[in-house]
Write an enzyme that holds these catalytic residues in place. Structure first.
Site, PDB file in Angstrom:
ATOM      1  CE1 TYR A   1      -3.884  -2.834   5.517  1.00 21.67           C
ATOM      2  CE2 TYR A   1      -3.451  -0.704   4.984  1.00 21.67           C
ATOM      3  CZ  TYR A   1      -3.776  -1.967   4.674  1.00 21.67           C
ATOM      4  OH  TYR A   1      -3.669  -2.457   2.976  1.00 21.67           O
TER       5      TYR A   1
ATOM      6  CE  LYS B   1      -1.504  -4.570   3.223  1.00 20.08           C
ATOM      7  NZ  LYS B   1      -1.762  -6.013   2.577  1.00 20.08           N
TER       8      LYS B   1
ATOM      9  CB  SER C   1      -1.002  -0.142   1.113  1.00 19.50           C
ATOM     10  OG  SER C   1      -1.392   1.166   1.421  1.00 19.50           O
TER      11      SER C   1
HETATM   12  P1  NAD Z   1     -10.883  -7.114   1.190  1.00 23.21           P
HETATM   13  O1  NAD Z   1     -11.224  -7.189   2.452  1.00 23.21           O
HETATM   14  O2  NAD Z   1     -12.250  -6.895  -0.095  1.00 23.21           O
HETATM   15  O3  NAD Z   1     -10.224  -8.633   0.518  1.00 23.21           O
HETATM   16  C1  NAD Z   1      -9.364  -9.350   1.218  1.00 23.21           C
HETATM   17  C2  NAD Z   1      -9.928 -10.795   1.214  1.00 23.21           C
HETATM   18  O4  NAD Z   1      -9.058 -11.673   2.093  1.00 23.21           O
HETATM   19  C3  NAD Z   1     -11.481 -10.771   1.515  1.00 23.21           C
HETATM   20  O5  NAD Z   1     -12.063 -11.856   0.807  1.00 23.21           O
HETATM   21  C4  NAD Z   1     -11.201 -11.855   2.969  1.00 23.21           C
HETATM   22  O6  NAD Z   1     -12.190 -12.600   3.418  1.00 23.21           O
HETATM   23  C5  NAD Z   1      -9.952 -12.454   3.017  1.00 23.21           C
HETATM   24  N1  NAD Z   1      -8.904 -12.769   3.861  1.00 23.21           N
HETATM   25  C6  NAD Z   1      -8.816 -12.080   5.003  1.00 23.21           C
HETATM   26  N2  NAD Z   1      -7.741 -12.714   5.834  1.00 23.21           N
HETATM   27  C7  NAD Z   1      -7.824 -14.067   5.418  1.00 23.21           C
HETATM   28  C8  NAD Z   1      -7.159 -15.180   5.757  1.00 23.21           C
HETATM   29  N3  NAD Z   1      -6.479 -15.332   6.998  1.00 23.21           N
HETATM   30  N4  NAD Z   1      -7.302 -16.216   5.001  1.00 23.21           N
HETATM   31  C9  NAD Z   1      -7.918 -16.294   3.854  1.00 23.21           C
HETATM   32  N5  NAD Z   1      -8.720 -15.233   3.451  1.00 23.21           N
HETATM   33  C10 NAD Z   1      -8.569 -13.943   4.285  1.00 23.21           C
HETATM   34  O7  NAD Z   1      -9.734  -6.036   0.768  1.00 23.21           O
HETATM   35  P2  NAD Z   1      -9.329  -5.458  -0.656  1.00 23.21           P
HETATM   36  O8  NAD Z   1      -9.589  -4.125  -0.735  1.00 23.21           O
HETATM   37  O9  NAD Z   1      -9.377  -6.202  -1.638  1.00 23.21           O
HETATM   38  O10 NAD Z   1      -7.683  -5.612  -0.343  1.00 23.21           O
HETATM   39  C11 NAD Z   1      -6.956  -6.545  -0.803  1.00 23.21           C
HETATM   40  C12 NAD Z   1      -5.557  -6.415  -0.556  1.00 23.21           C
HETATM   41  O11 NAD Z   1      -4.888  -5.186  -0.696  1.00 23.21           O
HETATM   42  C13 NAD Z   1      -5.368  -6.250   0.977  1.00 23.21           C
HETATM   43  O12 NAD Z   1      -3.980  -6.800   1.348  1.00 23.21           O
HETATM   44  C14 NAD Z   1      -5.209  -4.889   1.352  1.00 23.21           C
HETATM   45  O13 NAD Z   1      -4.528  -4.709   2.519  1.00 23.21           O
HETATM   46  C15 NAD Z   1      -4.456  -4.428   0.169  1.00 23.21           C
HETATM   47  N6  NAD Z   1      -4.720  -3.060  -0.227  1.00 23.21           N
HETATM   48  C16 NAD Z   1      -6.007  -2.496  -0.241  1.00 23.21           C
HETATM   49  C17 NAD Z   1      -6.203  -1.225  -0.555  1.00 23.21           C
HETATM   50  C18 NAD Z   1      -7.621  -0.642  -0.551  1.00 23.21           C
HETATM   51  O14 NAD Z   1      -7.812   0.532  -0.381  1.00 23.21           O
HETATM   52  N7  NAD Z   1      -8.583  -1.569  -0.870  1.00 23.21           N
HETATM   53  C19 NAD Z   1      -4.949  -0.382  -0.550  1.00 23.21           C
HETATM   54  C20 NAD Z   1      -3.861  -0.805  -0.526  1.00 23.21           C
HETATM   55  C21 NAD Z   1      -3.749  -2.146  -0.303  1.00 23.21           C
HETATM   56  C1  WQD Z   2      -9.360   9.594   0.740  1.00 22.60           C
HETATM   57  C2  WQD Z   2      -9.594  10.959   0.954  1.00 22.60           C
HETATM   58  C3  WQD Z   2      -9.679  11.634   3.435  1.00 22.60           C
HETATM   59  C4  WQD Z   2     -13.655   9.407   3.912  1.00 22.60           C
HETATM   60  C5  WQD Z   2      -6.905   4.384   3.049  1.00 22.60           C
HETATM   61  C6  WQD Z   2      -5.963   3.677   3.804  1.00 22.60           C
HETATM   62  C7  WQD Z   2      -4.642   3.326   2.919  1.00 22.60           C
HETATM   63  C8  WQD Z   2      -4.957   2.670   1.794  1.00 22.60           C
HETATM   64  C9  WQD Z   2      -6.047   3.367   0.965  1.00 22.60           C
HETATM   65  C10 WQD Z   2      -5.274   0.323   2.276  1.00 22.60           C
HETATM   66  C11 WQD Z   2      -8.699  11.464   2.579  1.00 22.60           C
HETATM   67  C12 WQD Z   2     -10.994  11.898   2.634  1.00 22.60           C
HETATM   68  C13 WQD Z   2     -12.584  10.143   3.346  1.00 22.60           C
HETATM   69  C14 WQD Z   2     -14.663  10.293   4.197  1.00 22.60           C
HETATM   70  C15 WQD Z   2     -13.302  12.334   3.286  1.00 22.60           C
HETATM   71  N1  WQD Z   2      -5.812   1.351   2.049  1.00 22.60           N
HETATM   72  N2  WQD Z   2     -12.453  11.383   3.223  1.00 22.60           N
HETATM   73  N3  WQD Z   2     -14.563  11.877   3.979  1.00 22.60           N
HETATM   74  O1  WQD Z   2      -6.988   7.499   3.803  1.00 22.60           O
HETATM   75  O2  WQD Z   2      -6.069   7.925   1.467  1.00 22.60           O
HETATM   76  O3  WQD Z   2      -6.172   5.585   2.277  1.00 22.60           O
HETATM   77  O4  WQD Z   2      -7.346   3.814   1.986  1.00 22.60           O
HETATM   78  O5  WQD Z   2      -3.907   0.016   2.068  1.00 22.60           O
HETATM   79  O6  WQD Z   2      -3.803   2.612   3.860  1.00 22.60           O
HETATM   80  O7  WQD Z   2      -5.459   4.791   4.878  1.00 22.60           O
HETATM   81  O8  WQD Z   2      -8.264   6.854   1.680  1.00 22.60           O
HETATM   82  O9  WQD Z   2     -10.650   6.786   0.876  1.00 22.60           O
HETATM   83  O10 WQD Z   2     -10.185   6.763   3.542  1.00 22.60           O
HETATM   84  O11 WQD Z   2      -9.430   8.878   2.243  1.00 22.60           O
HETATM   85  O12 WQD Z   2     -13.282  13.585   3.351  1.00 22.60           O
HETATM   86  O13 WQD Z   2     -15.744  10.093   4.510  1.00 22.60           O
HETATM   87  O14 WQD Z   2     -10.857  11.284   1.436  1.00 22.60           O
HETATM   88  O15 WQD Z   2      -9.541  12.573   4.357  1.00 22.60           O
HETATM   89  O16 WQD Z   2      -8.412  12.807   1.785  1.00 22.60           O
HETATM   90  P1  WQD Z   2      -6.815   7.140   2.503  1.00 22.60           P
HETATM   91  P2  WQD Z   2      -9.792   7.136   2.082  1.00 22.60           P
END
Ligand code: NAD
Ligand code: WQD
Length: 339
Positions: free
Chosen positions: A148, A152, A124
């Protein structure tokens, strides 16, 4: 290739399964459904017109995984499974360290044991901490503000050390910026449980009338309009980035930003959403959210140069597809506790 996708029933995993299948790969999904539903895998199959092998179970449990590794001869693993709620990780740190670190260690070990050469990991942009944008892969990482984010950064270091000790292990670490949107079919998308933490799902729920108004967290940042700036990336572009990473893997560890390279403010996103979808999104500016930084966007040139991958979809596409999914039959039935 024969690919194990952990967390393949989740938001990014399901979209990536569609891209993998369309690119001609075979897909095995392992997911414990802790944040997803089995039906999503059926939707993936119907979009792609191909079958997926699904196992329900926990990827921190080596005993359960060995049978799967023994039964399939995997060419690679794409490891999405993990917990991702930033706020919850502050309250329940050990839940996050246990799941996110143990899953990565267990899978990387099994890859050595069963000669699986390729490993793609979901990292991330949060690992950049308070670095100044554009974030570039060569930057020193700064502490994140929550467990969290630390899981990562630690997972990255663990994979780097394992790859160093195991020549022939090919690792791609993908640092996602802000994934939003949905598959254009509206059959799969983002379905957060409870009150959404992230901006786009909150916006779609306000537009739908599920929530009264959006709280804009701060309009006093040093940005073009004072609201926070992020690099939103369409989830299908992100999915395609995984195929490019997997297909171009080579020995050692390779780290790539997956972003568009462009920043969009909260107020710009709201404006784009209203215009593209012709629907009002009432909002109110409130105080800053703890832990937020003002600006975060990618330098996306490394992925373009080395993987030949660029994000093709713009903010309008993201807003349109997110709204299309919110209005689909799937969205409500996939989420719990929306009220
Ligand atoms: P998500 O929660 O939709 O998907 C994660 C999946 O993993 C889910 O289906 C959950 O049931 C499964 N899971 C969790 N723990 C598990 C375990 N121990 N064994 C088997 N399955 C398990 O999340 P996402 O948004 O699709 O994110 C996917 C990956 O990308 C995550 O590692 C997340 O940290 C990373 N990521 C997400 C974002 C974001 O904003 N969505 C941003 C950066 C990184
Ligand atoms: C985006 C912008 C908020 C909600 C997060 C995690 C990051 C990654 C992606 C997993 C910011 C603003 C948000 C609301 C708002 N996830 N906001 N009102 O914080 O950039 O990233 O998700 O890895 O680790 O921290 O994403 O969508 O929460 O926020 O004004 O109700 O929207 O302040 O500027 P963020 P976000």
């Amino acid at each position: 290739m024969n690919v194990l996708v952990t967390g393949g029933a989740g938001y990014i995993g399901s979209h990536t399964c569609v891209s993998l299948l369309k690119a001609g790969h075979d897909v095995v999904v392992v997911d414990n459904l802790s944040n997803s539903k089995r039906e999503t895998v059926d939707q993936v199959e119907s979009i792609a017109g191909k079958n997926v092998t699904f196992y329900e179970g926990d990827v921190t449990e080596a005993g359960f995984l060995v049978e799967i590794f023994a039964a399939h001869s995997f060419d690679g693993v794409i490891h999405f499974a993990g917990y991702k709620a930033v706020g919850e990780s502050v309250d329940l740190p050990s839940k996050y360290y246990r799941n996110n670190l143990l899953s990565t260690i267990t899978l990387a070990e099994l890859c050595q044991e069963y000669d699986v050469p390729k490993f793609v990991f979901s990292s991330s942009a949060t690992v950049y901490g308070e670095n100044a944008s554009p974030m570039i892969e060569s930057m020193d990482l700064l502490p994140t503000t929550n467990p969290y984010g630390e899981t990562k950064a630690m997972s990255e270091r663990i994979l780097i050390d394992i790859a160093k000790a195991n020549p022939g292990f090919e690792v791609s670490i993908l640092r996602y910026f802000n994934p939003v949107g949905a598959h254009e079919s509206g059959l799969i998308g983002e379905s957060p449980n409870g009150i959404p933490n992230n901006l786009m799902p909150y916006v779609t729920q306000v537009a739908k009338g599920i929530r009264e108004k959006l709280n804009v967290f701060g309009d006093d940042y040093d940005t073009l309009d004072g609201s926070g700036v992020r690099d939103y990336i369409h989830v299908m572009d992100l999915a395609d980035g995984h195929i490019a990473a997997l297909e171009n893997l080579s020995d050692g560890v390779h780290i790539y930003n997956l972003g568009t390279g462009r920043g969009t403010s909260v107020l710009q996103l709201v404006e784009a959403f209203q215009q593209v979808n012709d629907v009002p999104v009432p909002y109110e500016v409130v105080g800053r959210r703890a832990g937020d930084i003002a600006v975060c966007y990618a330098d996306a040139t490394k992925a373009e140069q080395e993987l030949g991958w660029v994000a093709k979809r713009g903010i309008q596409d993201m807003c349109r597809d997110a709204w299309n999914y919110e209005n689909s039959v799937g969205a409500e039935s996939m989420s719990q506790n929306r009220k």
